[in-house]
Design an enzyme around this catalytic site. Structure first.
Site, PDB file in Angstrom:
ATOM      1  CE  LYS A  22      25.740 -30.385  14.745  1.00 57.16           C
ATOM      2  NZ  LYS A  22      25.791 -31.754  15.318  1.00 57.16           N
ATOM      3  CB  SER A  32      29.159 -31.763  17.138  1.00 55.37           C
ATOM      4  OG  SER A  32      28.029 -32.414  16.608  1.00 55.37           O
ATOM      5  CB  SER A  71      26.367 -34.481  18.272  1.00 55.00           C
ATOM      6  OG  SER A  71      27.732 -34.764  18.159  1.00 55.00           O
TER       7      SER A  71
END
Ligand code: MG
Ligand code: ZN
Lengths: 475, 487, 94
Positions: free
Chosen positions: B79, B154, B178
């Protein structure tokens, strides 16, 4: 109307750890800009703090020395504000659970004891240093200092005069130096002080509006700034004005404080618990173990000196003003019983010399045994006090023993009347008029004659003997 | 079948049999990225050259019979909020433009130590703030199952990349759901470990007391393996816990007979999507079929979780994001006339709308006069929410809930209604507040072919329990074998 | 408590974010809506509840006082867009 000053001090002391409070960067003073930094203390994205155990120990040690209560539970908080010397734009500090709670310190002022309350002492990280160039459009930031552990010691508003503030600072510095946990050097910034000042009509309970003063870089400046500020506030009020709560900076060149005059800043620090650090829980055993590490502190030592060595309060205060001096003095006192003489020599010659040479007392070649050996020569009448000064400086220079110096330089006192007889007679013969003056009642003239004999013997003549012989010869 | 579509466990098997090389896998994955990422936009950054170099090093080690790590040659996408030395970590924000990591996150360090091959950075909601991957300075990521839909957020890029076979493994971060929510919406396995299980050092902080790095994979077995690699105590993170890391893969085949699965009644409320509700109910039956015992439970403070979360998370974020000021790194406004101007221009240009919104909210709830009413209050409610779980976990071994109240929604559908967007994390947020581990696994599909995810929550540091249950479910279902068609 | 544009100005100033008029308008409405939503917490009596700052009961995590040389100091410093003689440049202060 008579006013009473109300003064509180906030002292920031840099703790002398090897590494920073929350990262492993070195803490040495004077390194090249931004050479002692890492992603953590530069506040790079994703970094996390880990507490330096030594800094905690030092903070607790200071707290104990300041008679503070030590918190069984303490935690860190974030203090939020923007400034370029603050990499994360928040400072990791302590808000409602400081490591050290209420305490107090006592010191002598004009021979009287004064006790000042400590509100709290907490650990926090230091900020970086802003460098302002004279001409350029930019200021520069050096983050080497960022993250060095600071102990912020907040006093109660107990101080009533600038002089008390000065003495308070000295005592704080004294205590912390005794602990050996900080250099306490105001010039290098390892000790910094901000003051809160207000005045109120004498007898009034309620505090007046306080003004914060910053930017004082010596204890004397703190005293001067406070004196200036108290006068300014008094003038302001007597002139019908009011005191505005503000921050003022001390200008040492102009000898005055002036308002920072920044755009009205909301001081809303939005403290909240630092989620990246866990609480600190201290148990009885830990606190005990640090208590055991406490040395005898300056005020206690001073009191002991006055008793044990029959010194005046003033002498004891000077001699205990640093741990090194006091240790030195005590070492001497173990070697001689002429405590007063040691006290005089340490306070005058020794301290003057090491201050001039900018060396520590430990670096001086006049060790306690060398000093006391020399004092013994005076006691025995081998050298006079005056000659001793020559001997002292020679020890200071070469590190040789007093006895050896006296021998090599032929400084032994002349105490044999036969050796002095001719000189005394010659002085009387050469100074007929002065001898007559003396006989006519002019006491001063006699000292001149003594001086002439001393001069002729390069100071080696025993002064008592010279006096005696001169008096006899003149009749 | 192409290598990119295989699981890590399968690939490691093939590697061990010397049927393939690490280079083969990495090449295959990059071929896939080049083929489909224009449609998905899961990646912000790729480092093919170094990935292949690393693969070759691993292959050489294998040829020389040198010891190899657990993930010898398997590609992982990170990420974009995980630091990897010299990589341009951006958090999908303009404000970090030009910044290259000056160090490597502990979790990434652990991946490297086990010979995984980081291939690049996945897209995300800016600074992990969002539930749709629409809040990215690098454009929206699309859901591989329907490119008109959001992938969740996210960690939307990480989830989409796994779903689209653009990577074998992915790391994400989970502050309020997320990892689990995008895993659910993309039909992959996503696990958020117990707070403190994985070091946060090197994870760009959003809300420090809630953030946790976790794993996104195609199967539960892969997830157990990846979790084992990144877990463990770290001296650089004071909040990482010094506790032995179980050998997660070794627990997978345990029987779940008698496992008590709590079904919280508060999670089946009005407004929940029918198909989601149906599929959870079917899942309960599946678990029952394997001998697990469903138990109705109550988590009475569930309804307060979202409110509690948005106060605590934004408060912490307001401080965490203060450092992005252009002075030490990242974008710096060139037109600033004075200091305040520099801060204001840099931040106003650099941060997107959602980030600004949360910073303002977080600043407000901490500001003088409001701290007690909002922040302190939320911290107390957090205690109540945690107590709910403590009570329930005396009776059950894990908790089963839907992961998200709805399947993937259309891009743009909720962008103008932040509150509505916040409520899409309603089932995941409580676990962050209570610090508990949670896993989302594929649990069904809607009629229109969108994945539906199931969440299993466990006791603190009992990731192996939920992994075991998840594996048992996976073995008895086929949802994870279905792949999106990306023609 | 109602949330107004003045509040937005106050927090925008505290957080050093300048807002366009449109942003100000939107944020006022949205934050007011969110704050209204979170008011639901007030329905709970929390008088005797301890606040939770850390979810796990950990305390006393320390490191030893050992200074280490950071291998990436230079790289880290050079991430700055403006270095002047090794110092981080900022608009002139004071
Ligand atoms: Mg302070
Ligand atoms: Zn550092």
């Amino acid at each position: 109307m008579e006013f009473e000053p109300v003064i509180g001090l906030e002292v920031h002391v840099q703790l002398k750890t090897k590494s920073k409070l929350f990262c492993s960067c070195a803490t040495e003073f004077g390194a090249a800009p931004n050479s002692q930094v890492c992603p953590v203390c530069l506040g790079h994205p994703g970094v996390l703090p880990v507490l330096n155990k030594q800094a905690l120990d030092y903070a607790v040690l200071c707290g104990l020395a300041l008679n503070c209560s030590i918190s069984k539970f303490s935690k860190f908080d974030r203090k939020n504000y923007f400034y370029p010397d603050l990499p994360k734009n928040y400072q990791v500090s302590q808000f409602d659970k400081p490591i050290c709670g209420k305490g107090k310190i006592t010191f002598l002022i004009n021979g009287n004891e004064k006790t000042i309350g400590i509100t709290r002492a907490h650990l926090e990280e230091d900020a970086g240093k802003l460098v302002h160039s004279e001409t350029g459009a930019e200021s520069g930031v050096d983050f080497n200092r960022t993250g060095i552990p600071l102990l912020e010691i907040v006093s109660e508003p107990d101080l009533r005069t600038p002089e008390e503030a000065y003495m308070y600072l000295h005592m704080i510095k004294n205590i912390i130096e005794y602990l050996g946990v900080s250099d306490c050097n105001m010039e290098e910034g390892s000790l910094r002080c901000d003051a809160n000042v207000s005045i109120r009509p004498k007898g009034q309970e309620k505090f007046g509006t306080k003004v914060e003063i910053k930017n004082m870089n010596s204890f004397r400046n703190v005293q001067k700034a406070l004196a200036y500020e108290l006068e300014r506030q008094e003038d302001e009020i007597l002139g019908g004005g009011i005191i505005v709560q503000e921050t003022r900076l001390w200008d040492a060149d102009k000898n005055q404080t002036f308002s920072m005059r920044t755009k009205e800043e909301a001081h809303d620090y939005r403290y909240f618990p630092e989620p990246d650090l866990v609480p600190v829980k201290l148990d009885e055993n830990y606190i005990k173990s640090l208590e055991n590490q406490l040395p005898e502190l300056p005020f206690d030592r001073m009191n002991r000196f006055t008793k044990e060595y029959t010194l005046t309060g003033y002498d004891a205060q000077v001699l205990t003003s640093s741990r090194e001096i006091a240790d030195y003095y005590e070492e001497c006192a173990n070697l001689t019983d002429d405590y007063k003489a040691v006290s005089n020599w340490v306070q005058s010659e020794l301290l003057r010399e090491i201050n001039e040479k900018k060396i520590s007392i430990k670096e001086s070649k006049v060790t306690p045994s060398k000093l006391t050996d020399m004092l013994k020569l005076i006691q025995k009448g081998v050298i006079s006090g005056k000659i001793a000064k020559i001997v002292f400086h020679e020890i200071m220079r070469s590190g040789k023993d007093a006895e050896q110096i006296v021998k090599e330089k032929g400084l032994v006192q002349i105490s044999n009347p036969d050796e002095l007889k001719n000189i005394v007679e010659k002085v009387i013969k050469d100074n007929k008029k002065i001898v007559d003056d003396y006989k006519g009642g002019k006491e001063k003239s006699f000292m001149f004659l003594v001086g002439q004999v001393m001069k002729a013997t390069q100071g080696k003549a025993n002064p008592q003997l010279v006096t005696k012989m001169l008096k006899e010869a003149i009749g | 079948m192409s290598l990119y579509s295989k699981t890590a466990v399968e690939l490691i098997g093939l590697l061990n049999k010397k049927e393939i090389s690490s280079r083969d896998i990495v090449s295959s994955v990059f071929q896939r990225i080049e083929q489909v990422d224009t449609k998905i936009n899961a990646f912000i950054y790729t480092d093919k050259e170094n990935a292949l170099k690393k693969a070759d090093e691993i292959d050489k080690k294998r040829v020389n019979a040198e010891p190899l790590g657990l993930l010898g040659g398997v590609p992982v996408v990170l990420k974009s909020n995980l630091c990897c030395f010299t990589w341009p970590v951006s958090c999908a924000s303009k404000i970090l433009k030009g910044y290259n990591c000056a160090y490597t996150a502990t979790s990434v360090e652990k991946l490297l130590r086990e010979d995984a091959v980081p291939i690049g950075y996945a897209n995300m909601d800016e600074f992990a703030m969002g539930s749709s991957c629409e809040n990215s300075a690098f454009g929206v990521t699309r859901n591989p199952w329907n490119t008109d839909c959001i992938p969740g957020g996210s960690s939307g890029g990480s989830a989409a990349a796994v779903a689209a076979d653009e990577t074998i493994l992915a790391l994400g971060s989970d502050t309020g759901g997320s990892i689990r929510q995008p895993a659910s919406l993309c039909g992959v396995v996503g696990l958020k470990p117990t707070y403190g299980r994985v070091s946060r050092f090197g994870l760009v902080a959003y809300a420090s007391s809630l953030d946790q790095i976790g794993t996104l994979t195609k199967t539960v077995a892969d997830n157990a393996l990846l979790l084992k690699v990144i877990s463990g105590h770290d001296c650089s993170d004071s909040t990482s816990i010094d506790r032995k890391v179980p050998d997660y893969p070794a627990y997978l085949n345990n029987s779940i007979k008698g496992l008590k699965i709590g079904i919280p009644k508060e999670y089946f409320v009005d407004g929940m999507d029918n198909e989601v509700e149906e599929s959870v109910k079917k899942s309960i039956k599946t678990f029952e079929g394997q001998g697990a015992v469903p138990v109705e439970i109550s988590l009475p403070h569930t309804d307060y979780a979202v409110a509690c979360y948005y106060i605590i998370a934004t408060a912490e974020a307001s401080a965490n994001l203060a450092r992005f000021d252009g002075i030490r790194y990242g974008a710096r406004s060139p037109q600033a006339e004075n200091l305040i101007d520099l801060y204001e221009k840099t931040k106003s240009d650099g941060f997107g709308q959602e980030v600004k919104r949360r910073i303002l909210l977080g600043t407000y709830v901490l500001s003088s006069g409001y701290y007690e009413a909002y922040y302190k209050k939320a911290q107390k409610v957090r205690t109540l929410i945690k107590n709910d779980f403590d009570t329930v976990f005396k009776k059950v071994d894990c908790i089963l809930t839907p992961t998200s109240p709805t399947p993937a929604f259309k891009i743009g559908e909720k962008t103008n209604d932040p509150l509505k967007m916040y409520l899409s994390d309603i089932f995941t947020i409580s676990l962050n507040l209570a610090g508990l581990p949670g896993i989302s696994i594929p649990g069904g599909f809607t009629q229109s072919g969108l994945p539906i995810g199931m969440q299993l929550a466990g006791r603190p540091f009992e990731e192996e329990v939920i992994l075991n249950a998840a594996y048992s479910f996976e073995k008895n279902t086929l949802f994870h074998t279905t792949k999106p068609t990306l023609s | 408590m109602s949330f107004t544009e003045k509040d937005v100005d106050y927090v925008a100033n505290l957080s050093r974010i300048s807002l366009s008029d449109e942003e100000k308008k939107n944020f006022t409405v949205q934050l007011e809506q969110i704050l209204k939503y979170v008011e639901k917490l007030n329905r709970l009596n929390t008088d005797n509840i301890e606040p939770t700052a850390h979810i796990l009961p950990v305390s006393n995590v320390f490191r030893d006082d050992v200074a280490k040389i950071c291998p990436t100091t230079r790289f880290a410093v050079e991430q700055s867009a403006l270095l002047v003689d090794g110092l981080f440049g900022v608009p002139r202060v004071i």
